[in-house]
Design an enzyme around this catalytic site. Sequence first.
Site, mmCIF file in Angstrom:
data_model
loop_
_atom_site.group_PDB
_atom_site.id
_atom_site.type_symbol
_atom_site.label_atom_id
_atom_site.label_comp_id
_atom_site.label_asym_id
_atom_site.label_seq_id
_atom_site.Cartn_x
_atom_site.Cartn_y
_atom_site.Cartn_z
ATOM 1 N N GLU A 43 9.640 9.044 12.792
ATOM 2 C CA GLU A 43 8.496 10.173 13.185
ATOM 3 C C GLU A 43 8.172 10.113 14.585
ATOM 4 O O GLU A 43 8.094 9.078 15.186
ATOM 5 C CB GLU A 43 7.501 10.112 12.125
ATOM 6 C CG GLU A 43 6.719 8.664 12.381
ATOM 7 C CD GLU A 43 5.828 8.698 11.215
ATOM 8 O OE1 GLU A 43 6.056 8.776 10.059
ATOM 9 O OE2 GLU A 43 4.598 8.039 11.561
ATOM 10 N N ALA B 162 3.145 6.149 2.515
ATOM 11 C CA ALA B 162 2.916 4.609 3.223
ATOM 12 C C ALA B 162 3.406 4.409 4.570
ATOM 13 O O ALA B 162 2.836 4.455 5.553
ATOM 14 C CB ALA B 162 3.718 3.820 2.148
ATOM 15 N N ARG B 163 4.914 4.322 4.608
ATOM 16 C CA ARG B 163 5.569 4.056 5.979
ATOM 17 C C ARG B 163 6.839 4.828 6.098
ATOM 18 O O ARG B 163 7.600 4.919 4.997
ATOM 19 C CB ARG B 163 5.583 2.827 6.213
ATOM 20 C CG ARG B 163 4.442 2.075 7.099
ATOM 21 C CD ARG B 163 4.577 2.705 8.428
ATOM 22 N NE ARG B 163 3.103 2.089 8.932
ATOM 23 C CZ ARG B 163 2.025 2.388 8.878
ATOM 24 N NH1 ARG B 163 1.443 3.333 8.124
ATOM 25 N NH2 ARG B 163 1.070 1.747 9.594
ATOM 26 N N GLY C 293 -1.516 -2.470 -4.112
ATOM 27 C CA GLY C 293 -2.676 -3.138 -3.515
ATOM 28 C C GLY C 293 -3.610 -2.240 -3.413
ATOM 29 O O GLY C 293 -4.010 -1.577 -4.366
ATOM 30 N N ARG C 294 -4.744 -2.277 -2.600
ATOM 31 C CA ARG C 294 -6.029 -1.744 -2.508
ATOM 32 C C ARG C 294 -5.797 -0.095 -2.501
ATOM 33 O O ARG C 294 -6.418 0.584 -3.590
ATOM 34 C CB ARG C 294 -6.858 -2.005 -1.355
ATOM 35 C CG ARG C 294 -7.487 -3.400 -1.238
ATOM 36 C CD ARG C 294 -8.301 -3.474 -0.086
ATOM 37 N NE ARG C 294 -7.428 -3.026 0.963
ATOM 38 C CZ ARG C 294 -6.849 -3.980 1.652
ATOM 39 N NH1 ARG C 294 -6.958 -5.232 1.524
ATOM 40 N NH2 ARG C 294 -6.143 -3.622 2.756
ATOM 41 N N ILE C 295 -4.598 0.417 -1.793
ATOM 42 C CA ILE C 295 -4.634 1.888 -1.729
ATOM 43 C C ILE C 295 -3.976 2.132 -3.123
ATOM 44 O O ILE C 295 -4.168 3.193 -3.822
ATOM 45 C CB ILE C 295 -3.799 2.281 -0.452
ATOM 46 C CG1 ILE C 295 -4.673 1.713 0.662
ATOM 47 C CG2 ILE C 295 -3.762 4.007 -0.556
ATOM 48 C CD1 ILE C 295 -3.778 2.123 2.164
ATOM 49 N N HIS D 189 1.593 12.554 9.189
ATOM 50 C CA HIS D 189 1.072 11.025 9.028
ATOM 51 C C HIS D 189 -0.479 11.027 9.463
ATOM 52 O O HIS D 189 -0.947 10.760 10.405
ATOM 53 C CB HIS D 189 1.550 10.086 10.307
ATOM 54 C CG HIS D 189 1.329 8.692 10.010
ATOM 55 N ND1 HIS D 189 2.401 7.759 10.538
ATOM 56 C CD2 HIS D 189 0.310 8.003 9.626
ATOM 57 C CE1 HIS D 189 2.148 6.497 10.054
ATOM 58 N NE2 HIS D 189 0.691 6.659 9.721
ATOM 59 N N ILE D 190 -0.917 11.675 8.373
ATOM 60 C CA ILE D 190 -2.573 11.912 8.314
ATOM 61 C C ILE D 190 -3.194 11.299 7.164
ATOM 62 O O ILE D 190 -4.262 11.679 6.779
ATOM 63 C CB ILE D 190 -2.758 13.385 8.437
ATOM 64 C CG1 ILE D 190 -2.235 14.135 7.047
ATOM 65 C CG2 ILE D 190 -2.331 13.964 9.647
ATOM 66 C CD1 ILE D 190 -2.693 15.607 7.046
ATOM 67 N N GLY D 191 -2.515 10.174 6.616
ATOM 68 C CA GLY D 191 -3.240 9.877 5.477
ATOM 69 C C GLY D 191 -4.753 9.066 5.497
ATOM 70 O O GLY D 191 -5.534 9.313 4.688
ATOM 71 N N ARG E 121 4.658 -6.878 -6.680
ATOM 72 C CA ARG E 121 5.165 -8.518 -6.823
ATOM 73 C C ARG E 121 4.522 -9.140 -7.857
ATOM 74 O O ARG E 121 4.903 -9.854 -8.539
ATOM 75 C CB ARG E 121 5.130 -8.942 -5.257
ATOM 76 C CG ARG E 121 6.207 -8.915 -4.382
ATOM 77 C CD ARG E 121 6.308 -9.736 -3.434
ATOM 78 N NE ARG E 121 4.866 -9.304 -2.633
ATOM 79 C CZ ARG E 121 4.712 -9.620 -1.265
ATOM 80 N NH1 ARG E 121 5.642 -9.288 -0.770
ATOM 81 N NH2 ARG E 121 3.590 -9.273 -0.923
#
Length: 319
Positions: A267, A237-238, A155-157, A285-287, A177
Site C-alpha cells: 500500500e 490488520a496488515r 488479542g485486544r482488537i 488504512h483507516i482502522g 496461539r
Amino acid sequence: MRKILITRAVFPEVVAALSRRFEVVHNAEDRPWPPEELARRLEGVSGAMATVMDKFDEPILAQCAQLKVISNIAVGYNNIDVPACTRRGIRVTNTPGVLDDTTADLTWSLLMAAARRIAEADAYVRRGDWKIAFGVQYFLGQDIHHATLGIIGMGRIGQAIARRASGFDMRVLYNNRSRLSESDEKRLNATRVERDELLAQSDFVVVMVPYSPATHHMIGAAEIAKMKPNAILVNSARGGVVDDAALVEALKARRIAGAGLDVFEGEPKLHPELAALPNVVLTPHIGSASRATRVVMCNAAAGNMTAVLEGREPANPVN
Ligand code: DGY
C-alpha cells in the site's frame, strides 16, 4: 535543547506540547519522506515520532548515531527492525490499547458494508442507475445476524470485534496461539477452534494478527479454498497477512462472496485488478482513524518519547 523529529503531520496541540521541551522538526506538509530523506532528517535527532510507513531498518539506523527512541504512532511496529534497535540501544515504543475499539468499529464497518453491498449500492445510486424504486431482488446481500464470525488473532482488537458480535446474535469462533481464559471465552461467547475449522465454518472471517514473517500470506489460495462460498474475508490488520493476488483470483471466480480490506500488500498501491471488482469494499488504512483516537495515539506516542528522553520508563515499551 534536544532535537526530535515528527515524521508526518500531527495535531498542533501535540507539536506545541513537545515544543516546550524539545526542538521539534515537524513534517507539517505531511509528504512522506523517502528513506534517504528520512535518514538525512534524522541527523542529530534524539527521538523520532513515526508512523508505520516510516521504515527503520539497519541502513537507516546506522546513520543516526544520536537516536535514543523511535515512538511509533501505532500499535503495530513491523516498520521497525526492533532487534537492530535493541543492539544499538534505541528504545522502541508503540500505542497499544487506545485504538482497540476504533479499529474494531472499522472492521465491523467493512464487514457490514461487504455483507450488504453498501459500496456497490452507493455507487449505483450516485451514477443515476436507480430508475425503478423497488426491486425484490435488488442488491441481495447476506445476513449478519445469527451468522458465524471467525476471528483469527484474538488479542485486544480481536476481542473488541468479538464483543460487538453479541448484538447480532452471532456464533463466534476464534483461532489464536494461546487459549483465552474460560471466563473470557464465556464473556465473549467465543469458542476456540483450529484454523481450518474456523475457515470452513465461518460466514465472516476476520484476520487481526500483526504482520511478521510468520504471518506473511497466512491467508492464501489454500486457506481461501477452505472457506464457504458465501464467506466474506475482512483484513484490517496488515497488508501481507492476506495474499492479495490469491484473494483477487478467488473474488473473480466467486469462490468466496466478498471481502472488506483496509490494508494491502505494498500500500498505497493496490493489486491492479482489485479496484475493478464489485464484491470488495476498500478503505485506505483507516482502522484507527477517528479524530478522538488519533489524538490519544499522538499524545501516547509523545508521552512515550518524552519519558525515554527524560530517563523514565515509557508506558508502552516494545524493547
Ligand atoms: C496501527 O496502529 O498499527 C495502525 O495500523 C495504524 O498505523
